[in-house]
Enzyme design. Structure first.
Site, short mmCIF file in Angstrom:
data_model
loop_
_atom_site.label_atom_id
_atom_site.label_comp_id
_atom_site.label_asym_id
_atom_site.label_seq_id
_atom_site.Cartn_x
_atom_site.Cartn_y
_atom_site.Cartn_z
N HIS A 17 3.83 -6.21 8.91
CA HIS A 17 2.67 -6.00 8.04
C HIS A 17 1.41 -6.11 8.90
O HIS A 17 1.27 -7.06 9.69
CB HIS A 17 2.65 -7.06 6.93
CG HIS A 17 1.49 -6.97 6.02
ND1 HIS A 17 1.39 -6.00 5.04
CD2 HIS A 17 0.36 -7.71 5.93
CE1 HIS A 17 0.24 -6.16 4.38
NE2 HIS A 17 -0.41 -7.18 4.91
N ASN A 29 9.92 -7.42 7.51
CA ASN A 29 8.88 -6.41 7.33
C ASN A 29 7.80 -6.66 8.36
O ASN A 29 7.50 -7.82 8.70
CB ASN A 29 8.29 -6.53 5.91
CG ASN A 29 7.15 -5.53 5.66
OD1 ASN A 29 7.26 -4.37 6.00
ND2 ASN A 29 6.06 -6.03 5.10
N SER A 49 1.88 -9.18 11.47
CA SER A 49 2.86 -10.25 11.28
C SER A 49 4.22 -9.65 10.97
O SER A 49 4.31 -8.60 10.32
CB SER A 49 2.44 -11.13 10.08
OG SER A 49 1.10 -11.57 10.20
N ARG A 84 12.43 1.39 -11.24
CA ARG A 84 12.48 0.85 -9.88
C ARG A 84 13.85 0.27 -9.55
O ARG A 84 14.40 0.51 -8.49
CB ARG A 84 11.41 -0.24 -9.70
CG ARG A 84 11.43 -0.86 -8.30
CD ARG A 84 10.65 -2.16 -8.23
NE ARG A 84 9.30 -2.01 -8.74
CZ ARG A 84 8.30 -1.50 -8.02
NH1 ARG A 84 8.51 -1.10 -6.78
NH2 ARG A 84 7.09 -1.39 -8.52
N GLU A 124 8.12 -11.75 -3.30
CA GLU A 124 6.65 -11.68 -3.32
C GLU A 124 6.15 -10.69 -2.27
O GLU A 124 6.52 -10.80 -1.09
CB GLU A 124 6.04 -13.07 -3.03
CG GLU A 124 4.52 -13.06 -3.08
CD GLU A 124 3.90 -14.34 -2.51
OE1 GLU A 124 4.67 -15.26 -2.12
OE2 GLU A 124 2.65 -14.39 -2.43
N ASP A 163 4.77 -9.05 0.66
CA ASP A 163 4.21 -9.57 1.93
C ASP A 163 4.06 -11.09 1.90
O ASP A 163 3.17 -11.65 2.55
CB ASP A 163 2.84 -8.92 2.21
CG ASP A 163 2.93 -7.41 2.30
OD1 ASP A 163 2.00 -6.74 1.83
OD2 ASP A 163 3.96 -6.91 2.78
#
Ligand code: GRF
Length: 228
Positions: free
Chosen positions: A113, A111, A140, A69, A147, A149
């Site tokens: 979500h 982001n 949101s 990753r 962490e 979301d």
């Protein structure tokens, strides 16, 4: 109001309707932004096609070409950095981003979500809201932290849950409101009205104690009243 449009890079893995909302708002001069690049992990993602159709550079970096990753994220974000964004928007990007990369972009990456965070971090949010019998659901926008979301929430939009909602019906009804929320939130960020600080999110210099809520007329407001 800042004169120069905010350069935005978008990360997407799928359909790209949130990206399309940004591209349309830019084209119609409804937002002081310039989408300078779209990047993702899936070459066939419709989001990349939407970008190219608007003349925006769009690249897929395939994870299988990288051993882990961290090296994948380094390669992907080297491409993101190459377009010098002022803000990175994760919009339907489905991979976890490694902590080292997130730390580098903290305060400059958001982001969207599809849940009322902190409820239902992760996947299958509509299904989980229905299973819980929630009467309200929503989306949101938060700043990205390591962490999943879990970062500080800037804004939210609430939709009612209806009697016979299925996860698909709920997702379908929520999606246009996600677009409204993303644009309203980026409008504040683009006008340098919203910033992420180590103490939390500030709105016009004032510490935000709760997420802003999107009103039907696309204003964002907090307990103290309308913000913008
Ligand atoms: C949206 O519900 C978004 O919140 C989630 O992915 C879904 C599809 O987004 N992250 P898009 O149509 O690919 O923008």
């Amino acid at each position: 109001m800042s004169a120069t449009p905010l350069p935005i890079a978008v990360l997407a893995s799928g359909e790209g309707t949130n990206l399309q909302a940004l591209l349309d708002a830019q084209r119609e001069s409804r937002l002081p932004i310039t989408v300078v690049g779209v990047f993702g992990d899936k070459p066939a993602a419709r989001a990349l096609e939407r970008a190219r159709r608007c003349g925006v550079v769009a690249e897929a970096i395939e994870p299988r070409a990288y051993s882990d990753r961290a090296s994948y994220d380094e390669a992907l974000f080297a491409r993101v950095a190459s377009v010098a964004p002022g803000l990175v928007v994760c919009a339907g990007y489905m991979r976890l981003i490694s902590a080292a990369i997130v730390e580098h972009w903290v305060g400059r990456m958001i982001n969207i979500h599809p849940s009322l965070l902190p409820k239902y971090q992760g996947l299958r949010t509509h299904q989980r809201a229905l299973a819980a019998g929630d009467r309200e659901h929503g989306a949101s926008v938060h700043f990205v932290t390591p962490e999943l979301d879990g970062g500080p929430v800037v804004s939210r939009v609430v939709v009612e849950v209806r009697e016979h909602d299925t996860p698909e019906a709920l997702a379908h009804r929520l999606l246009p409101h996600e677009h409204r929320l993303l644009l309203a939130t980026i409008a504040l960020i683009a006008r340098r009205y919203v910033t992420a600080t180590p103490l939390g999110i500030t709105i016009d210099g004032r510490l935000l104690h709760e997420p802003l809520t999107l009103a039907p007329d696309d204003y964002l407001y907090d307990a103290a009243g309308f913000v913008a």
